[in-house]
Design a protein around this motif. Structure first.
Motif, short mmCIF file in Angstrom:
data_model
loop_
_atom_site.label_atom_id
_atom_site.label_comp_id
_atom_site.label_asym_id
_atom_site.label_seq_id
_atom_site.Cartn_x
_atom_site.Cartn_y
_atom_site.Cartn_z
N PHE A 174 0.85 -1.20 0.00
CA PHE A 174 0.00 0.00 0.00
C PHE A 174 0.88 1.24 0.00
N LYS A 182 -1.15 -3.84 -4.15
CA LYS A 182 -2.36 -4.65 -4.15
C LYS A 182 -3.51 -3.93 -3.44
N LEU A 183 -3.21 -3.38 -2.24
CA LEU A 183 -4.28 -2.71 -1.50
C LEU A 183 -4.82 -1.50 -2.27
N ASN A 184 -3.94 -0.77 -2.96
CA ASN A 184 -4.42 0.36 -3.77
C ASN A 184 -5.34 -0.12 -4.88
N GLN A 185 -4.99 -1.24 -5.53
CA GLN A 185 -5.85 -1.77 -6.59
C GLN A 185 -7.20 -2.22 -6.01
N GLN A 186 -7.16 -2.90 -4.85
CA GLN A 186 -8.41 -3.34 -4.25
C GLN A 186 -9.27 -2.14 -3.81
N LEU A 187 -8.61 -1.10 -3.26
CA LEU A 187 -9.35 0.09 -2.87
C LEU A 187 -9.98 0.76 -4.09
N LYS A 189 -10.95 -0.78 -6.80
CA LYS A 189 -12.11 -1.59 -7.17
C LYS A 189 -13.28 -1.32 -6.23
N VAL A 190 -12.98 -1.18 -4.92
CA VAL A 190 -14.05 -0.88 -3.95
C VAL A 190 -14.70 0.45 -4.26
N LYS A 191 -13.87 1.48 -4.59
CA LYS A 191 -14.43 2.79 -4.93
C LYS A 191 -15.30 2.70 -6.19
N GLN A 192 -14.81 1.96 -7.19
CA GLN A 192 -15.61 1.83 -8.41
C GLN A 192 -16.92 1.08 -8.14
#
Length: 669
Positions: A174, A182-187, A189-192
């Motif tokens: 992150f 990875k955490l930035n990519q998951q975040l 996806k969560v925002k989208q």
């Protein structure tokens, strides 16, 4: 770890110099240009390497071009007592570490002993001058605490390296402004997903509101239809009452006449009137029979003809009432389809303007893009920050080039001064020769001057206490005497010293040249410090530029653009994408409206087709079919009106016959 001894093989002005027995607190005292700063620079070079030609620090190579480097003896290291030797070799020098057991090591062992410390932090914390003190504020609190801990804790270098590895691992997972972790990519996806959820929620609420409005409209139509049926029944009842209204008026009139006449005797001409009434009754019965026959003929004609039933007529009326709406639906649907074609053409033109977009995304992907005002403001802010950062980089690079040029000129000036200087031994020898007479003679104190000064102070104090003017005058006299005594003492002392004019002039020129060289070195140090600060600032700006480029890259991916697309054009691309998204939304809304209107048109045509089949009519185009229905409805209305007229006439005749019957009974009575 501490330094207990050093040996300078060749560094700056020092050659073959050994200093041993260094204590915990060691003071180096000497005149300007004695070489104190050179010893400090020597320690830095042995620990961290000789300055390269690309760096702004002076290399301090010996003027004799002899051996370059030296040794440091370090105690209390992780390897015990060691000796570090660095001599001329590669750019930063060749390092050899000598251990107590006689073994040797490479520069890697020195780096382990330093525990990750670099030259900048070492100079800022443990070895600094006035300029280094100014750089302490550039250290972060975490780095300052870490390296203070490393200086006093055994084995802390292992902890620091472990912490750095963990921090590196955390950065891989992150980063606050990162994108690839990875955490930035998951975040992301969560925002989208959350944005999609919010859009779906808004669309669902709008759909529920439209459904409620539709249900309300349908309920209103049902209520209006029920009211229409009720009003039609009331109208039919009132029409029936209107038909019998003349009979009711006649009955009221006759009832009032009978009340006025009261009981009457059979008149004298009653028989004649009775015969007349019977004749009138026969005539009316004959007319009644004729109208009844006429009514029967009409009913049989209705049965024999293709006239509709009341239920069929009601269905036809319902269809013909919606016929104007049907035409409006068709017209509106045609206009909306033209709008859709226009939107398609506009969308194609907009996609053509996006020449940098190699793969056109699907409509669903475009609709999920965040293109609100916050993105527009963020792009404008990024554009402004990037421009400011670029301007600062250009200015700093220009300043850096100018300062490096100035440093080269200053270095050449210093080299020119050094070439004309005496050696240190010769300068010290001449200085001792010139100062020897002064050092041998006894120190002479200016006793008269001191006496006059004491008398002046005493008089001045008494004058201030007693406030006598005469004491101020006496103090002034003592002051004048002190001045004259000092002038005489100075002349006497000046006359006792004699130097050779040529030798003294050359010595003074060397002294001035050494002062100028020191000033030149100070200027070099100042320029080197400014160059280093500019380089640090440039690195900071490069980090800022990297962060800005990461943000630009996020928007490039959002807009389906290549990574080399210019950030200056992103704002214009943003507006194109927003127009495309708005056009897709409008096109979808228009398509829904067209679908709804076409559904109504198809439903009406299906009802018309069903009614045509039910009435056994000829299949014709819609417009001709409607005209045929209107013609047949008009003919049916005329026929129904004629039947109603016949029934009304029959009812009138029956009423007249009933009246005659009552008159006959009245006359008979």
């Amino acid at each position: 770890m501490k330094i207990s001894a050093l040996e300078i093989v060749g560094y700056g002005k020092w050659e073959g110099k050994k200093i041993e027995g260094l204590q915990d607190f060691q003071l180096f005292f000497g005149a300007n240009e004695a070489g104190k700063s050179t010893i400090m620079a020597f320690i830095h070079s042995i620990l961290f390497g000789f300055p390269t030609k690309q760096q702004s620090l002076p290399r301090m190579e010996p003027k004799s071009k002899g051996a370059y480097g030296g040794k440091l003896v370090l105690e209390d290291t992780i390897f015990g007592r060691v000796m570090v030797e660095r001599l001329r070799g590669k750019a930063t020098g060749d390092v050899t570490v000598y251990f107590e057991d006689g073994s040797t090591g490479t520069e890697a062992y020195l780096e382990q002993m330093l525990g990750g410390m670099d030259r900048t932090r070492y100079q800022s914390i443990f070895s600094f001058d006035i300029h280094g003190l100014q750089n302490v504020q550039n250290l972060k609190e975490v780095d300052f605490e870490r390296y203070l801990l490393a200086t006093g804790t055994i084995g802390s270098d292992v902890l620091i390296r472990a912490e750095e590895r963990l921090q590196k691992r955390l950065d891989e997972l992150f980063k606050p402004s990162g994108k690839n972790p990875k955490l930035n990519q998951q975040l992301l996806k969560v925002k989208q997903a959350f944005a999609t959820y919010q859009d779906g929620k808004r669309n669902n609420q709008q759909y529920l509101r439209i459904v409620e409005e539709l249900e309300g409209a349908q309920a209103g139509v049902s209520r209006a239809y029920t009211e229409r049926q009720g009003l039609r029944m009331e109208m039919e009842q009132e029409e029936a009452l209107l038909k019998v209204w003349p009979v009711y008026e006649e009955w009221q009139f006759l009832r009032k006449q009978m009340e006025q006449l009261g009981d009457l005797d059979f008149p004298a001409n009653g028989v004649v009137r009775l015969e007349h009434l019977e004749a009138r009754e026969k005539e009316l019965n004959a007319q009644l029979i004729q109208w009844q026959e006429r009514l029967v003929q009409l009913v049989e004609q209705q049965r024999a003809s293709d006239l509709w039933s009341d239920s069929d007529a009601e269905k036809v009326d319902g269809l013909l009432e919606i016929w104007p709406l049907f035409q409006e639906w068709q017209r509106r649907a045609g206009e909306l389809e033209l709008d859709i074609r226009y939107l398609d053409q506009k969308e194609s033109q907009q996609f053509a303007s996006l020449d940098a977009v190699k793969v056109i995304p699907e409509d669903e992907d475009i609709l999920t893009m965040r293109l609100d005002v916050s993105v527009e403001q963020d792009l404008a802010r990024l554009q402004q920050e990037s421009e400011q950062n670029r301007v600062q980089v250009v200015e700093l690079e220009q300043q850096q080039a100018w300062k490096k040029h100035e440093l080269e000129q200053t270095q050449k000036q210093c080299e020119d001064l050094e070439r004309n200087l005496w050696s240190s031994a010769k300068f010290q020898q001449v200085q001792q020769q010139l100062e020897r007479p002064e050092t041998r003679k006894r120190t002479v104190y200016p006793v008269p001057v001191i006496g006059f000064a004491l008398l002046f102070l005493v008089s001045l104090i008494l004058a201030g206490v007693l406030q006598w003017v005469i004491l101020y005058g006496i103090a002034a006299l003592f002051l004048v005497g002190m001045v004259f005594a000092w002038i005489g003492f100075a002349r006497k002392q000046g006359g006792k010293t004699s130097y050779e004019p040529a030798e003294y002039g050359a010595f003074m020129e060397q002294k001035q040249a050494r002062a100028a060289l020191k000033k030149c070195y100070d200027g070099m140090d100042h320029l080197a410090l400014e160059i280093e600060q500019n380089e640090r600032r440039l690195r900071e700006l490069q980090v800022v530029d990297t962060d800005l480029d990461a943000k630009w890259q996020a928007y490039r991916e959002l807009f389906f653009l290549p990574s080399d697309f210019s950030g200056k054009r992103l704002e214009s691309i943003f507006f194109v994408w927003r127009e495309i998204k708005q056009g897709i939304e409008n096109k979808r809304k228009t398509a829904k409206d067209v679908q709804m209107l076409r559904g109504k048109v198809a439903e009406w045509e299906a009802n018309l087709e069903e009614l045509v089949q039910q009435l056994d009519l000829e299949s014709l185009p819609v417009v001709e079919q409607v005209m045929l229905l209107k013609t047949k409805r008009k003919a049916r209305k005329s026929f129904v009106a004629e039947i109603a007229k016949s029934q009304e006439k029959e009812e009138q005749l029956r009423n007249q016959i009933a009246i005659l019957e009552r008159e006959k009974k009245f006359d008979s009575a």
